[in-house]
Scaffold this motif. Sequence first.
Motif, PDB file in Angstrom:
ATOM      1  N   TYR A 150      28.300  37.840  32.422  1.00  0.00           N
ATOM      2  CA  TYR A 150      29.660  38.239  32.054  1.00  0.00           C
ATOM      3  C   TYR A 150      29.735  39.744  31.847  1.00  0.00           C
ATOM      4  N   GLY A 151      28.726  40.299  31.156  1.00  0.00           N
ATOM      5  CA  GLY A 151      28.714  41.741  30.909  1.00  0.00           C
ATOM      6  C   GLY A 151      28.731  42.536  32.197  1.00  0.00           C
ATOM      7  N   ALA A 152      28.011  42.050  33.200  1.00  0.00           N
ATOM      8  CA  ALA A 152      27.987  42.743  34.488  1.00  0.00           C
ATOM      9  C   ALA A 152      29.345  42.657  35.181  1.00  0.00           C
ATOM     10  N   PHE A 153      29.954  41.467  35.172  1.00  0.00           N
ATOM     11  CA  PHE A 153      31.275  41.313  35.784  1.00  0.00           C
ATOM     12  C   PHE A 153      32.306  42.194  35.074  1.00  0.00           C
ATOM     13  N   GLU A 154      32.244  42.252  33.755  1.00  0.00           N
ATOM     14  CA  GLU A 154      33.193  43.071  32.999  1.00  0.00           C
ATOM     15  C   GLU A 154      33.010  44.546  33.322  1.00  0.00           C
ATOM     16  N   ALA A 155      31.750  45.005  33.380  1.00  0.00           N
ATOM     17  CA  ALA A 155      31.486  46.415  33.670  1.00  0.00           C
ATOM     18  C   ALA A 155      31.979  46.801  35.059  1.00  0.00           C
ATOM     19  N   ILE A 156      31.723  45.937  36.049  1.00  0.00           N
ATOM     20  CA  ILE A 156      32.162  46.215  37.413  1.00  0.00           C
ATOM     21  C   ILE A 156      33.686  46.220  37.491  1.00  0.00           C
ATOM     22  N   THR A 157      34.322  45.327  36.744  1.00  0.00           N
ATOM     23  CA  THR A 157      35.793  45.291  36.712  1.00  0.00           C
ATOM     24  C   THR A 157      36.353  46.621  36.226  1.00  0.00           C
ATOM     25  N   HIS A 158      35.811  47.134  35.137  1.00  0.00           N
ATOM     26  CA  HIS A 158      36.270  48.427  34.612  1.00  0.00           C
ATOM     27  C   HIS A 158      35.971  49.559  35.604  1.00  0.00           C
ATOM     28  N   MET A 159      34.799  49.505  36.241  1.00  0.00           N
ATOM     29  CA  MET A 159      34.415  50.554  37.186  1.00  0.00           C
ATOM     30  C   MET A 159      35.368  50.596  38.375  1.00  0.00           C
ATOM     31  N   VAL A 160      35.671  49.422  38.954  1.00  0.00           N
ATOM     32  CA  VAL A 160      36.568  49.362  40.105  1.00  0.00           C
ATOM     33  C   VAL A 160      37.974  49.804  39.712  1.00  0.00           C
ATOM     34  N   CYS A 161      38.456  49.314  38.574  1.00  0.00           N
ATOM     35  CA  CYS A 161      39.797  49.693  38.119  1.00  0.00           C
ATOM     36  C   CYS A 161      39.897  51.191  37.884  1.00  0.00           C
ATOM     37  N   ASP A 162      38.841  51.775  37.321  1.00  0.00           N
ATOM     38  CA  ASP A 162      38.838  53.213  37.079  1.00  0.00           C
ATOM     39  C   ASP A 162      38.944  53.974  38.395  1.00  0.00           C
ATOM     40  N   GLY A 163      38.324  53.448  39.451  1.00  0.00           N
ATOM     41  CA  GLY A 163      38.406  54.093  40.756  1.00  0.00           C
ATOM     42  C   GLY A 163      39.806  54.089  41.338  1.00  0.00           C
ATOM     43  N   PHE A 164      40.634  53.151  40.879  1.00  0.00           N
ATOM     44  CA  PHE A 164      42.023  53.078  41.327  1.00  0.00           C
ATOM     45  C   PHE A 164      42.992  53.649  40.282  1.00  0.00           C
ATOM     46  N   ASN A 165      42.441  54.244  39.238  1.00  0.00           N
ATOM     47  CA  ASN A 165      43.247  54.830  38.155  1.00  0.00           C
ATOM     48  C   ASN A 165      44.163  53.811  37.489  1.00  0.00           C
ATOM     49  N   ILE A 166      43.662  52.575  37.328  1.00  0.00           N
ATOM     50  CA  ILE A 166      44.381  51.574  36.565  1.00  0.00           C
ATOM     51  C   ILE A 166      43.470  51.054  35.464  1.00  0.00           C
ATOM     52  N   GLN A 167      44.061  50.492  34.427  1.00  0.00           N
ATOM     53  CA  GLN A 167      43.288  50.045  33.277  1.00  0.00           C
ATOM     54  C   GLN A 167      43.089  48.535  33.306  1.00  0.00           C
ATOM     55  N   ALA A 168      41.866  48.115  32.963  1.00  0.00           N
ATOM     56  CA  ALA A 168      41.575  46.692  32.817  1.00  0.00           C
ATOM     57  C   ALA A 168      41.676  46.347  31.334  1.00  0.00           C
ATOM     58  N   HIS A 169      42.490  45.361  31.023  1.00  0.00           N
ATOM     59  CA  HIS A 169      42.749  45.004  29.627  1.00  0.00           C
ATOM     60  C   HIS A 169      42.182  43.620  29.327  1.00  0.00           C
ATOM     61  N   GLY A 170      41.289  43.516  28.333  1.00  0.00           N
ATOM     62  CA  GLY A 170      40.728  42.238  27.940  1.00  0.00           C
ATOM     63  C   GLY A 170      41.580  41.563  26.879  1.00  0.00           C
ATOM     64  N   VAL A 171      41.689  40.241  26.980  1.00  0.00           N
ATOM     65  CA  VAL A 171      42.461  39.478  25.991  1.00  0.00           C
ATOM     66  C   VAL A 171      41.651  38.257  25.590  1.00  0.00           C
ATOM     67  N   ASN A 172      41.657  37.948  24.303  1.00  0.00           N
ATOM     68  CA  ASN A 172      40.921  36.800  23.782  1.00  0.00           C
ATOM     69  C   ASN A 172      41.483  35.506  24.341  1.00  0.00           C
ATOM     70  N   LEU A 173      40.603  34.597  24.764  1.00  0.00           N
ATOM     71  CA  LEU A 173      41.068  33.374  25.403  1.00  0.00           C
ATOM     72  C   LEU A 173      41.858  32.487  24.449  1.00  0.00           C
ATOM     73  N   SER A 174      41.541  32.504  23.159  1.00  0.00           N
ATOM     74  CA  SER A 174      42.304  31.674  22.221  1.00  0.00           C
ATOM     75  C   SER A 174      43.759  32.123  22.165  1.00  0.00           C
ATOM     76  N   THR A 175      43.991  33.437  22.307  1.00  0.00           N
ATOM     77  CA  THR A 175      45.353  33.967  22.365  1.00  0.00           C
ATOM     78  C   THR A 175      46.066  33.449  23.603  1.00  0.00           C
ATOM     79  N   VAL A 176      45.349  33.457  24.710  1.00  0.00           N
ATOM     80  CA  VAL A 176      45.901  32.979  25.975  1.00  0.00           C
ATOM     81  C   VAL A 176      46.188  31.482  25.909  1.00  0.00           C
ATOM     82  N   LYS A 177      45.245  30.723  25.346  1.00  0.00           N
ATOM     83  CA  LYS A 177      45.418  29.272  25.240  1.00  0.00           C
ATOM     84  C   LYS A 177      46.651  28.914  24.417  1.00  0.00           C
ATOM     85  N   LYS A 178      46.842  29.629  23.309  1.00  0.00           N
ATOM     86  CA  LYS A 178      47.998  29.347  22.457  1.00  0.00           C
ATOM     87  C   LYS A 178      49.295  29.662  23.182  1.00  0.00           C
ATOM     88  N   SER A 179      49.292  30.764  23.944  1.00  0.00           N
ATOM     89  CA  SER A 179      50.485  31.148  24.700  1.00  0.00           C
ATOM     90  C   SER A 179      50.795  30.131  25.792  1.00  0.00           C
TER      91      SER A 179
END
Length: 224
Positions: A150-179
Amino acid sequence: MNDTILSMPELEAYEPFAGTAHSPSIARAHVSDAADPWARGGHEMAPDASPRRADAGSTVASGAGVNVCILALDLGTKTGYALRRRDGSTRHGTEVFTPRKSWSEGQKWARYRAWLAGVINDEKVHRVVYEQVIRHEVKGRPVWDAAHAYGAFEAITHMVCDGFNIQAHGVNLSTVKKSFTGSGRAKKEDMMLQAKVRGFKVVDDNNADALAILHWAVAQERAA
């Protein structure tokens, strides 16, 4: 529709520049058109299109949309994704990065990077939202392999997004589940059922989680 998850044959040979502007065969996302499924409470499935790699389907509904393209990710070897375009059309599915025996150690990560960069580039993504995992446990015991991956996938996600000048935003799954379901403790089966109730044909729980993350992200964008 055939929901079989296929691999990425166009990237079978290792590419040292995969996921960059120098890659000759960057992974391309498959596109299917529909209108805005987030504009109202219920969602209707569009007619099934031809099966395309990991895409589970698209949805259609009417109403005003959010003027940004949002990509939601449930990170992992089986990465669930859900994308909502500016015109309101949606595509979703699960992309699999399970290593083959012929792959070198780094190809799993190169392929994820190439796939993500291809989606962001082709779809002109403005926002990336992903499930933020605090700890990986099974029956109260840590699962280190899953945590490291997971740590590797998260790091690569931020790296790729940074290359496109967009931000990757993490959200807790319990928050998502409730929504998504009304309960922060919803189980995998609950998430899949809720996705189906909303009119989505999901391939697995990763796909359902990504749709839930997208549902939360669209709500946040509308409230902003």
